[in-house]
Design a protein around this motif. Structure first.
Motif, PDB file in Angstrom:
ATOM      1  N   GLY A 142       0.810  -1.211   0.000  1.00 46.38           N
ATOM      2  CA  GLY A 142       0.000   0.000   0.000  1.00 46.38           C
ATOM      3  C   GLY A 142       0.837   1.251   0.000  1.00 46.38           C
ATOM      4  N   GLY A 143       2.056   1.182  -0.487  1.00 43.74           N
ATOM      5  CA  GLY A 143       2.927   2.344  -0.540  1.00 43.74           C
ATOM      6  C   GLY A 143       4.086   2.285   0.429  1.00 43.74           C
ATOM      7  N   GLY A 144       4.236   1.178   1.165  1.00 36.61           N
ATOM      8  CA  GLY A 144       5.367   1.016   2.068  1.00 36.61           C
ATOM      9  C   GLY A 144       5.309   1.928   3.274  1.00 36.61           C
TER      10      GLY A 144
ATOM     11  N   THR B 178       0.559  -3.453  10.110  1.00 35.30           N
ATOM     12  CA  THR B 178       1.696  -3.450   9.196  1.00 35.30           C
ATOM     13  C   THR B 178       2.029  -4.817   8.620  1.00 35.30           C
ATOM     14  OG1 THR B 178       3.987  -2.705   8.966  1.00 35.30           O
ATOM     15  CG2 THR B 178       3.393  -3.744  11.060  1.00 35.30           C
ATOM     16  N   ASN B 179       1.608  -5.904   9.297  1.00 33.92           N
ATOM     17  CA  ASN B 179       1.931  -7.229   8.770  1.00 33.92           C
ATOM     18  C   ASN B 179       0.991  -8.276   9.359  1.00 33.92           C
ATOM     19  OD1 ASN B 179       4.091  -8.888   7.239  1.00 33.92           O
ATOM     20  ND2 ASN B 179       3.888  -9.984   9.180  1.00 33.92           N
ATOM     21  N   GLY B 180       0.611  -9.223   8.518  1.00 32.88           N
ATOM     22  CA  GLY B 180      -0.194 -10.351   8.978  1.00 32.88           C
ATOM     23  C   GLY B 180       0.213 -11.620   8.257  1.00 32.88           C
ATOM     24  N   PHE B 181       0.140 -12.734   8.978  1.00 33.23           N
ATOM     25  CA  PHE B 181       0.513 -14.038   8.431  1.00 33.23           C
ATOM     26  C   PHE B 181      -0.522 -15.047   8.901  1.00 33.23           C
ATOM     27  CE2 PHE B 181       2.299 -18.146   9.654  1.00 33.23           C
ATOM     28  CZ  PHE B 181       2.842 -18.599   8.462  1.00 33.23           C
ATOM     29  N   LEU B 182      -0.988 -15.913   7.991  1.00 35.00           N
ATOM     30  CA  LEU B 182      -1.985 -16.927   8.352  1.00 35.00           C
ATOM     31  C   LEU B 182      -1.712 -18.202   7.573  1.00 35.00           C
ATOM     32  CD1 LEU B 182      -4.649 -17.529   9.937  1.00 35.00           C
ATOM     33  CD2 LEU B 182      -5.860 -16.889   7.842  1.00 35.00           C
ATOM     34  N   LEU B 183      -1.533 -19.301   8.297  1.00 34.02           N
ATOM     35  CA  LEU B 183      -1.431 -20.637   7.713  1.00 34.02           C
ATOM     36  C   LEU B 183      -2.673 -21.405   8.136  1.00 34.02           C
ATOM     37  CD1 LEU B 183       0.317 -22.772   6.207  1.00 34.02           C
ATOM     38  CD2 LEU B 183       1.214 -23.426   8.467  1.00 34.02           C
TER      39      LEU B 183
ATOM     40  N   GLN C  11      -5.678   3.682   5.622  1.00 33.33           N
ATOM     41  CA  GLN C  11      -4.544   2.778   5.423  1.00 33.33           C
ATOM     42  C   GLN C  11      -4.810   1.895   4.222  1.00 33.33           C
ATOM     43  OE1 GLN C  11      -3.551  -0.004   8.557  1.00 33.33           O
ATOM     44  NE2 GLN C  11      -1.499  -0.302   7.745  1.00 33.33           N
ATOM     45  N   SER C  12      -3.766   1.641   3.452  1.00 34.89           N
ATOM     46  CA  SER C  12      -3.849   0.733   2.312  1.00 34.89           C
ATOM     47  C   SER C  12      -2.836  -0.382   2.490  1.00 34.89           C
ATOM     48  CB  SER C  12      -3.588   1.484   1.007  1.00 34.89           C
ATOM     49  OG  SER C  12      -3.635   0.610  -0.105  1.00 34.89           O
TER      50      SER C  12
END
Length: 330
Positions: free
Chosen positions: A42-44, A50-55, A319-320
């Protein structure tokens, strides 16, 4: 006249049953999905969410273990014929303020926070509806390893570390129960291109998040009956972890809208039973998203771009961020 009334009553009684589409066929394959979300797309900006992780893993709909087999029969009785899948997930979300180079964060800015959790899910899918229940259990605070993951990743890519993690939310056991209902609404077909809407309502309650949400996903493409949209990290129009293609190749483009009435958000309100940083949360938050998904030979790849409205008073603009998801059937 009486004869005409009898014909009309017969038509009203029989037509819905005749028009009701069949539920999805039994599926012997499960689905493993990996989803990554980051504001780099989204433009840094490197701020807020700011971060997401999903398994995540979704089971086959056949050969269910004993408790789920009994649940399948009960849900068929309550919700109509369909298939039941169970699932397990492991996820981590990271939140930071806008100014990550301050050693002492601005108390008016979003607090630092990490969230590490596991989730158990049960979903019942009928021809035109899907009903889902999910229980998330985990931890918010230093034990969630937000600082470790973000700063070590920044070291790896040569980006400055976030300096204010010492002021993150404190350790707290995290629990959220979520219920969701979706509907599949066909909108027609032209030249082999299908269109549909998927309205959804969601309710979540717990010390991490308590909210009610409503939204809809609009899709065009080929092979839409394979899934209910791409995997997303909640809160979101989350799509379906499992997908069941009926053809070798399929694709779709989509746009979606969701609004949430938020009664609690630990990442803004702060710790439940201990003093911690916090900000003045907004009661209503909205997401707009758009993206594309491709399915080929048991693999589904999807990209979603999301714009999220301001979540707290004092936030400087929307936010993007982007979401990348890959799923494999086996």
């Amino acid at each position: 006249m009486r004869h005409l009334a009898c014909l009309l009553l017969t038509a009203l009684t029989i037509a819905p049953a005749a028009a009701q589409p069949a539920p999805p066929p039994p599926d012997p394959a499960g689905t493993l999905s990996l989803t990554f979300e980051n504001d780099f797309f989204g433009g840094g900006s490197d701020r807020y969410y700011t971060n997401g992780f999903l398994l995540s893993w979704r089971s086959p709909s056949v050969g269910l273990p004993g408790p789920f087999s009994s649940m399948d029969q009960e849900l068929d009785r309550l919700l109509g014929p369909g298939q039941v899948r169970w699932g397990l997930s492991l996820g981590q979300n990271i939140y930071t303020p806008e100014e990550t180079q301050r050693r002492v964060p601005d108390p008016r800015d979003r607090p630092y926070a990490g969230y590490l959790y596991g989730a158990a899910t049960v979903a019942h899918t009928a021809a035109r509806t899907q009903t889902l229940a999910e229980l998330q259990l985990g931890v918010v605070g230093p034990s969630a390893l937000g600082r470790f993951v973000q700063n070590n990743y920044h070291d790896l890519i040569g980006v400055a570390r976030a300096e204010g993690w010492e002021y993150q939310l404190k350790d707290e056991f995290a629990a959220t129960l979520l219920l969701e209902r979706r509907w599949r609404v066909p909108l027609g077909q032209i030249g082999g291109i299908e269109a549909e809407a998927i309205p959804a309502v969601t309710a979540a309650a717990g010390n991490v998040a308590t909210y009610a949400a409503a939204g809809a996903l609009f899709r065009i493409g080929d092979g839409l009956d394979a899934d209910w949209g791409p995997v997303r990290i909640r809160p979101a129009l989350a799509g379906s972890g499992a997908y069941q293609p009926r053809q070798e190749f399929g694709w779709y483009a989509f746009v979606g809208l969701e609004g949430r009435a938020v009664a609690r958000d630990i990442f803004l309100d702060g710790n439940t039973w201990r003093d911690s940083p916090s900000v003045d949360r907004r009661a209503f938050v909205g997401d707009i998203q758009a993206g594309v998904a491709v399915m080929w030979r048991g693999v589904r790849l999807a990209y979603t771009q999301v714009v999220r409205s301001e979540e707290f008073y004092g936030q400087r603009g929307v936010q993007s961020f982007g979401s990348v998801s890959a799923s494999v059937r086996f």
